[in-house]
Scaffold this active site. Structure first.
Site, PDB file in Angstrom:
ATOM      1  N   THR A 115       0.844  -1.187   0.000  1.00  0.00           N
ATOM      2  CA  THR A 115       0.000   0.000   0.000  1.00  0.00           C
ATOM      3  C   THR A 115       0.887   1.246   0.000  1.00  0.00           C
ATOM      4  O   THR A 115       2.110   1.159   0.087  1.00  0.00           O
ATOM      5  CB  THR A 115      -0.919  -0.001   1.230  1.00  0.00           C
ATOM      6  N   TYR A 116       0.243   2.409  -0.057  1.00  0.00           N
ATOM      7  CA  TYR A 116       0.981   3.677  -0.182  1.00  0.00           C
ATOM      8  C   TYR A 116       1.951   3.838   0.986  1.00  0.00           C
ATOM      9  O   TYR A 116       1.593   3.623   2.146  1.00  0.00           O
ATOM     10  CB  TYR A 116       0.003   4.840  -0.232  1.00  0.00           C
TER      11      TYR A 116
END
Length: 353
Positions: free
Chosen positions: A199-200
């Site tokens: 994820t980010y």
């Protein structure tokens, strides 16, 4: 509006739109203005004093101020009594028991807190400041002296798993475990994110999406067994007040999670190391507490008090998957245990032995 980049979260956001929050818009504009007000002044300073082409803003300006203040404290500090005069207890330990890890104290021995942080001098003149000859004499006295065990204390302990990675904790752990710089870590994380593996990676949140929690708990049961799975899912909240939490904590992307072993041939060496670390940290965040016992022995003699501490792990819990600062949890578990000999206080002639 959504706070996690998952299919469910984006679909839910599209299904329930709301009016634009002008307060958030103005907050973003304010941050941009502050970046320019401070950055336009600080950036040229960095070009002159550090190196060209660096940029600074509202955050970096505060960091530069802190560095300057700390440097001024360092320049004002006088080594004073610390220079060539203080032979602390560690020197006695090396002289009497090479390789030992006992911590000794006697009433007149100063510790770090007894020195003034600004001047480097002792706060209390009555404390005994050992020099080389005095330390050698004390070491000889301790070496030939009589000692007795005066206390044995055993306490149970438990430790909770670490929360999922944020940007800062990922950088810190990659430096400790892998020796990566912050820039190298973020370059690798950027590549993993762009290729859909995590994820980010720019986030100050430790929250996980519900699908991620469900995946992690399922994998814990499959990979480590039901004993390592707590009855309820763990939910983490950021300790930083006013944390923006615009994203999840850093975790493996997708549903279900990709396993590190399957990706080994797809990732380069750096990418695999970072992904494996993120995967294990995510698993550990949903595992049971570690439990064990801490034992402390106190030994006295010749006016000195020595203590040694030991630790026994009864149930490794999350440590089976992830040990902070170590790349090999199984090996680190053995290293974490410090087993002391069994000691029982027996009173003879009113004197413990």
């Amino acid at each position: 509006m959504f706070h996690e980049i998952t299919k469910d979260a984006i679909q839910a956001a599209l299904a329930s739109p709301r009016d634009v929050d002008n307060g958030l818009v103005r907050a973003q504009e304010t941050r941009r203005i502050l970046d320019r007000l401070y950055g336009y002044e600080v950036s040229p300073l960095l070009w002159r004093k550090v190196r060209p082409k660096l940029s600074a803003g509202r955050v970096q300006s505060v960091a530069v101020r802190m560095i300057v203040e700390r440097e001024r404290e360092r320049m004002a500090f006088c080594l004073g009594d610390l220079v060539g005069h203080h032979w602390p207890i560690r020197e006695i330990e090396r002289a009497t028991a090479p390789g030992g890890d006992c911590l000794g104290r006697w009433p007149e021995d100063p510790s770090g807190k007894d020195f003034d942080s600004s001047t480097g001098k002792l706060k209390n003149a009555e404390l005994m400041l050992l020099d080389g000859p005095a330390a050698a004499a004390l070491a000889e006295r301790v070496r030939s002296g009589a000692f007795r065990v005066t206390n044995v204390e055993e306490k149970p302990y438990s430790s909770k798993p670490y929360p999922p990675f944020t940007t800062s904790t990922l950088q810190q752990e990659a430096n400790r475990k892998l020796g990566f710089t912050a820039r190298r870590t973020m370059q690798v994380a950027q590549s993993l994110y762009e290729n859909g593996h995590i994820t980010y990676m720019r986030t100050d949140s430790t929250n996980l999406a519900q699908v991620a929690i469900d995946d992690a708990r399922r994998l814990v049961a499959e990979e480590y067994g039901d004993d390592f799975l707590p009855a309820e899912a763990r939910v983490y909240k950021s300790k930083v007040k006013n944390a923006q939490e615009a994203h999840e904590g850093i975790r493996p992307a997708g549903h279900p999670f990709e396993l590190p072993g399957i990706l080994r041939n797809e990732l380069n060496a750096d990418e695999f190391k970072i992904f494996d670390m993120i995967w294990k940290r995510t698993m550990a965040s949903q595992m049971a507490d570690a439990r064990g016992r801490r034992t402390t022995l106190t030994i006295e003699g010749e006016g000195c008090v020595f203590q040694v501490s030991g630790k026994t792990i009864d149930f490794p819990g999350y440590l089976r998957a992830y040990v902070e600062g170590s790349d090999t949890p199984d090996a680190e578990l053995a290293d974490q245990e410090t087993v002391l000999p069994n000691v029982t206080l027996v009173k003879r002639s009113n004197a413990p032995r």
